[in-house]
Design a protein around this motif. Structure first.
Motif, PDB file in Angstrom:
ATOM      1  N   TYR A 118      -6.242   0.796  -4.510  1.00 24.82           N
ATOM      2  CA  TYR A 118      -5.248   0.527  -3.471  1.00 24.82           C
ATOM      3  C   TYR A 118      -4.003   1.391  -3.649  1.00 24.82           C
ATOM      4  CZ  TYR A 118      -8.056  -3.761  -3.366  1.00 24.82           C
ATOM      5  OH  TYR A 118      -9.077  -4.664  -3.330  1.00 24.82           O
ATOM      6  N   PRO A 119      -3.401   1.812  -2.539  1.00 21.05           N
ATOM      7  CA  PRO A 119      -2.112   2.506  -2.645  1.00 21.05           C
ATOM      8  C   PRO A 119      -1.030   1.522  -3.070  1.00 21.05           C
ATOM      9  CG  PRO A 119      -2.631   2.053  -0.343  1.00 21.05           C
ATOM     10  CD  PRO A 119      -3.849   1.673  -1.142  1.00 21.05           C
ATOM     11  N   ASP A 120       0.039   2.037  -3.635  1.00 18.54           N
ATOM     12  CA  ASP A 120       1.135   1.194  -4.116  1.00 18.54           C
ATOM     13  C   ASP A 120       2.031   0.813  -2.936  1.00 18.54           C
ATOM     14  OD1 ASP A 120       2.823  -0.199  -5.761  1.00 18.54           O
ATOM     15  OD2 ASP A 120       3.907   1.568  -6.474  1.00 18.54           O
ATOM     16  N   ILE A 121       1.458   0.005  -2.047  1.00 17.82           N
ATOM     17  CA  ILE A 121       2.176  -0.436  -0.853  1.00 17.82           C
ATOM     18  C   ILE A 121       2.120  -1.961  -0.806  1.00 17.82           C
ATOM     19  CG2 ILE A 121       2.224  -0.429   1.679  1.00 17.82           C
ATOM     20  CD1 ILE A 121       0.857   2.300   1.608  1.00 17.82           C
ATOM     21  N   PRO A 122       3.245  -2.651  -0.910  1.00 16.81           N
ATOM     22  CA  PRO A 122       3.240  -4.112  -0.845  1.00 16.81           C
ATOM     23  C   PRO A 122       2.541  -4.606   0.424  1.00 16.81           C
ATOM     24  CG  PRO A 122       5.404  -3.324  -1.519  1.00 16.81           C
ATOM     25  CD  PRO A 122       4.616  -2.106  -1.123  1.00 16.81           C
ATOM     26  N   GLY A 123       1.670  -5.573   0.250  1.00 21.01           N
ATOM     27  CA  GLY A 123       0.939  -6.138   1.380  1.00 21.01           C
ATOM     28  C   GLY A 123      -0.422  -5.536   1.595  1.00 21.01           C
ATOM     29  N   PHE A 124      -0.677  -4.339   1.039  1.00 22.92           N
ATOM     30  CA  PHE A 124      -1.963  -3.677   1.281  1.00 22.92           C
ATOM     31  C   PHE A 124      -3.115  -4.485   0.683  1.00 22.92           C
ATOM     32  CE2 PHE A 124      -5.499  -0.868   0.786  1.00 22.92           C
ATOM     33  CZ  PHE A 124      -5.407   0.052   1.820  1.00 22.92           C
ATOM     34  N   LYS A 125      -3.012  -4.836  -0.584  1.00 21.26           N
ATOM     35  CA  LYS A 125      -4.100  -5.538  -1.258  1.00 21.26           C
ATOM     36  C   LYS A 125      -4.377  -6.880  -0.594  1.00 21.26           C
ATOM     37  CE  LYS A 125      -5.473  -7.345  -5.795  1.00 21.26           C
ATOM     38  NZ  LYS A 125      -5.067  -7.479  -7.232  1.00 21.26           N
ATOM     39  N   GLU A 126      -3.320  -7.578  -0.193  1.00 19.93           N
ATOM     40  CA  GLU A 126      -3.478  -8.892   0.413  1.00 19.93           C
ATOM     41  C   GLU A 126      -4.199  -8.821   1.765  1.00 19.93           C
ATOM     42  OE1 GLU A 126      -0.097  -8.995  -2.436  1.00 19.93           O
ATOM     43  OE2 GLU A 126      -0.752  -7.638  -0.864  1.00 19.93           O
ATOM     44  N   THR A 198       4.601  10.959  10.319  1.00 19.58           N
ATOM     45  CA  THR A 198       4.460  11.497   8.963  1.00 19.58           C
ATOM     46  C   THR A 198       5.283  10.744   7.919  1.00 19.58           C
ATOM     47  OG1 THR A 198       6.249  13.105   9.334  1.00 19.58           O
ATOM     48  CG2 THR A 198       4.002  13.789   9.894  1.00 19.58           C
ATOM     49  N   THR A 199       6.247   9.943   8.355  1.00 18.55           N
ATOM     50  CA  THR A 199       7.071   9.185   7.410  1.00 18.55           C
ATOM     51  C   THR A 199       6.208   8.198   6.627  1.00 18.55           C
ATOM     52  OG1 THR A 199       8.901   9.306   8.996  1.00 18.55           O
ATOM     53  CG2 THR A 199       9.123   7.739   7.178  1.00 18.55           C
ATOM     54  N   PRO A 200       6.328   8.167   5.306  1.00 14.82           N
ATOM     55  CA  PRO A 200       5.468   7.293   4.499  1.00 14.82           C
ATOM     56  C   PRO A 200       5.611   5.812   4.841  1.00 14.82           C
ATOM     57  CG  PRO A 200       6.504   8.947   3.120  1.00 14.82           C
ATOM     58  CD  PRO A 200       7.156   9.053   4.460  1.00 14.82           C
ATOM     59  N   VAL A 201       4.478   5.109   4.798  1.00 10.61           N
ATOM     60  CA  VAL A 201       4.465   3.649   4.938  1.00 10.61           C
ATOM     61  C   VAL A 201       4.842   3.048   3.592  1.00 10.61           C
ATOM     62  CG1 VAL A 201       3.035   1.615   5.395  1.00 10.61           C
ATOM     63  CG2 VAL A 201       2.688   3.719   6.728  1.00 10.61           C
ATOM     64  N   THR A 202       5.830   2.131   3.582  1.00 10.46           N
ATOM     65  CA  THR A 202       6.285   1.543   2.322  1.00 10.46           C
ATOM     66  C   THR A 202       5.969   0.057   2.208  1.00 10.46           C
ATOM     67  OG1 THR A 202       8.472   1.159   3.300  1.00 10.46           O
ATOM     68  CG2 THR A 202       8.154   3.202   2.030  1.00 10.46           C
ATOM     69  N   GLU A 203       5.556  -0.587   3.312  1.00 11.54           N
ATOM     70  CA  GLU A 203       5.222  -2.012   3.248  1.00 11.54           C
ATOM     71  C   GLU A 203       4.364  -2.389   4.444  1.00 11.54           C
ATOM     72  OE1 GLU A 203       7.332  -6.441   2.827  1.00 11.54           O
ATOM     73  OE2 GLU A 203       8.567  -4.650   3.127  1.00 11.54           O
ATOM     74  N   ILE A 204       3.428  -3.308   4.203  1.00  6.22           N
ATOM     75  CA  ILE A 204       2.645  -3.892   5.288  1.00  6.22           C
ATOM     76  C   ILE A 204       3.080  -5.335   5.442  1.00  6.22           C
ATOM     77  CG2 ILE A 204       0.338  -4.564   6.054  1.00  6.22           C
ATOM     78  CD1 ILE A 204      -0.785  -2.185   4.547  1.00  6.22           C
ATOM     79  N   LEU A 205       3.616  -5.661   6.609  1.00 13.60           N
ATOM     80  CA  LEU A 205       4.024  -7.029   6.900  1.00 13.60           C
ATOM     81  C   LEU A 205       2.806  -7.797   7.381  1.00 13.60           C
ATOM     82  CD1 LEU A 205       7.317  -6.207   8.855  1.00 13.60           C
ATOM     83  CD2 LEU A 205       7.063  -6.698   6.406  1.00 13.60           C
ATOM     84  N   HIS A 206       2.669  -9.031   6.908  1.00  9.64           N
ATOM     85  CA  HIS A 206       1.471  -9.772   7.269  1.00  9.64           C
ATOM     86  C   HIS A 206       1.696 -11.269   7.146  1.00  9.64           C
ATOM     87  CE1 HIS A 206       0.274 -10.986   3.101  1.00  9.64           C
ATOM     88  NE2 HIS A 206       1.020  -9.935   2.793  1.00  9.64           N
ATOM     89  N   ASN A 207       0.782 -12.026   7.698  1.00 11.68           N
ATOM     90  CA  ASN A 207       0.765 -13.478   7.584  1.00 11.68           C
ATOM     91  C   ASN A 207      -0.596 -13.876   7.032  1.00 11.68           C
ATOM     92  OD1 ASN A 207       1.242 -16.214   7.782  1.00 11.68           O
ATOM     93  ND2 ASN A 207       0.842 -16.310   9.982  1.00 11.68           N
ATOM     94  N   ASN A 208      -0.644 -14.215   5.742  1.00 16.54           N
ATOM     95  CA  ASN A 208      -1.897 -14.593   5.083  1.00 16.54           C
ATOM     96  C   ASN A 208      -2.991 -13.538   5.241  1.00 16.54           C
ATOM     97  OD1 ASN A 208      -0.939 -17.113   4.112  1.00 16.54           O
ATOM     98  ND2 ASN A 208      -1.298 -18.029   6.126  1.00 16.54           N
ATOM     99  N   GLY A 209      -2.604 -12.270   5.121  1.00 17.65           N
ATOM    100  CA  GLY A 209      -3.577 -11.185   5.181  1.00 17.65           C
ATOM    101  C   GLY A 209      -3.769 -10.573   6.561  1.00 17.65           C
ATOM    102  N   TYR A 210      -3.084 -11.108   7.559  1.00 13.27           N
ATOM    103  CA  TYR A 210      -3.225 -10.573   8.917  1.00 13.27           C
ATOM    104  C   TYR A 210      -1.979  -9.766   9.271  1.00 13.27           C
ATOM    105  CZ  TYR A 210      -7.398 -13.374   9.410  1.00 13.27           C
ATOM    106  OH  TYR A 210      -8.665 -13.890   9.238  1.00 13.27           O
TER     107      TYR A 210
END
Length: 302
Positions: A118-126, A198-210
């Motif tokens: 996984y990339p080091d992006i909060p929310g990705f793994k979840e 092209t700007t890097p993604v730094t976080e994925i916002l989600h609700n219980n994986g969605y």
């Protein structure tokens, strides 16, 4: 000294490919041991699709039914453990486990799968396997018409866009760096109103994986409902490499049309051999591998 348990076939990995092979071999009265740690790569995936009779079922439920059915064949045994070492001793292969058990057999099948990095992006793994997905065939229908992110670059991103575009026209590509598209590809993306950011993604916002949004390095937020991501992987099991099995340029175990590796007597099936990651393809490959192994055993004994 640990006692060596002898079988006709050792199967490392007891998910879809491993269980399918075990069923083929069990129906041919072969003595089989299936070694499995119970940690499949789709552990948190809520639904499996594109598999006849099981469309929409939980992957874990499919595996549980499969194991129960395979268990009816009395020559097939199970070991809840992890294979950590393998070598050749005369005509037999030896597999040793974390739990200090040792098995010997004339044939090996590796159905050990792969491990996503996984990339080091909060929310990705979840979100991985739930709404951050890898395959439009497995999950695309459920996200048809939705605002969709493609987290990839170059040829891989372009390929995903071409497949997903038939499912939704609301597509944005996030390359997280300099775009690696050809001029022709960029023209195609522009022609189909696919924006490239092209700007890097730094976080994925989600609700219980969605997924409900992506946050970029500059603080900008993009409201998306799903994301396709191309991530690197590694083999979950190091034993095939230690035995001398050849690998493809992409990092998969190289097999022939009979699921035979480059090492005589060693077979592989499932996600560790192909980019076609699905329950259906793993079941098919495992069933064929079991038949191929049985064919060799029968020919040697007749």
């Amino acid at each position: 000294m640990t006692e060596t348990e002898t079988y006709d076939v050792i199967i490392a990995g007891g998910s879809y490919a491993g269980l399918s092979a075990a069923m083929s071999l069990g129906r041919s009265l072969r003595k089989v041991i299936v070694i499995d740690s119970g940690d499949p790569c789709n552990l948190q995936t809520p639904h499996s699709h594109n598999f006849l009779t099981q469309d929409g079922s939980r992957p874990a439920d499919i595996a549980a039914i499969a194991k129960e059915q395979v268990s009816r064949y009395t020559t097939v045994k199970f070991c809840s453990d992890t294979a950590i070492r393998g070598y050749k001793d005369g005509t037999a292969f030896i597999i040793e486990t974390v739990g200090v058990r040792r098995f010997a057999a004339g044939k090996l099948l590796f159905a050990t799968g792969i491990r996503d990095i996984y990339p080091d992006i909060p929310g990705f793994k979840e979100c991985w396997g739930i709404s951050v997905i890898h395959c439009p065939y497995c999950h695309g229908y459920e996200y048809r018409g939705k605002h969709t992110a493609i987290m990839a670059n170059g040829e891989r991103a372009f390929h995903l866009v071409s497949l997903v575009y038939h499912l939704t026209k609301k597509i944005t590509v996030f390359t997280s760096g300099e775009p690696l598209f050809t001029d022709v590809q960029l023209e195609k993306l522009t022609e189909h109103d696919v924006r490239v950011i092209t700007t890097p993604v730094t976080e994925i916002l989600h609700n219980n994986g969605y997924v409900n949004g992506l946050v970029l390095q500059d603080g900008e937020k993009h409201n998306v409902e799903t994301a396709y991501a191309a991530v690197p992987f590694e083999q979950k099991c190091a034993i095939p490499a230690a035995l001398g099995c050849a690998f493809t340029e992409q990092g998969y175990i190289q097999t022939d049309s009979f699921q035979q590796t480059s090492v005589a007597g060693v077979y592989a099936a499932g996600d560790n051999t192909t980019m076609m990651r699905s329950v259906a393809s793993s079941v098919a490959a495992g069933s064929f591998a079991g038949a191929a192994i049985n064919r060799e055993l029968a020919a040697a004994a007749f």
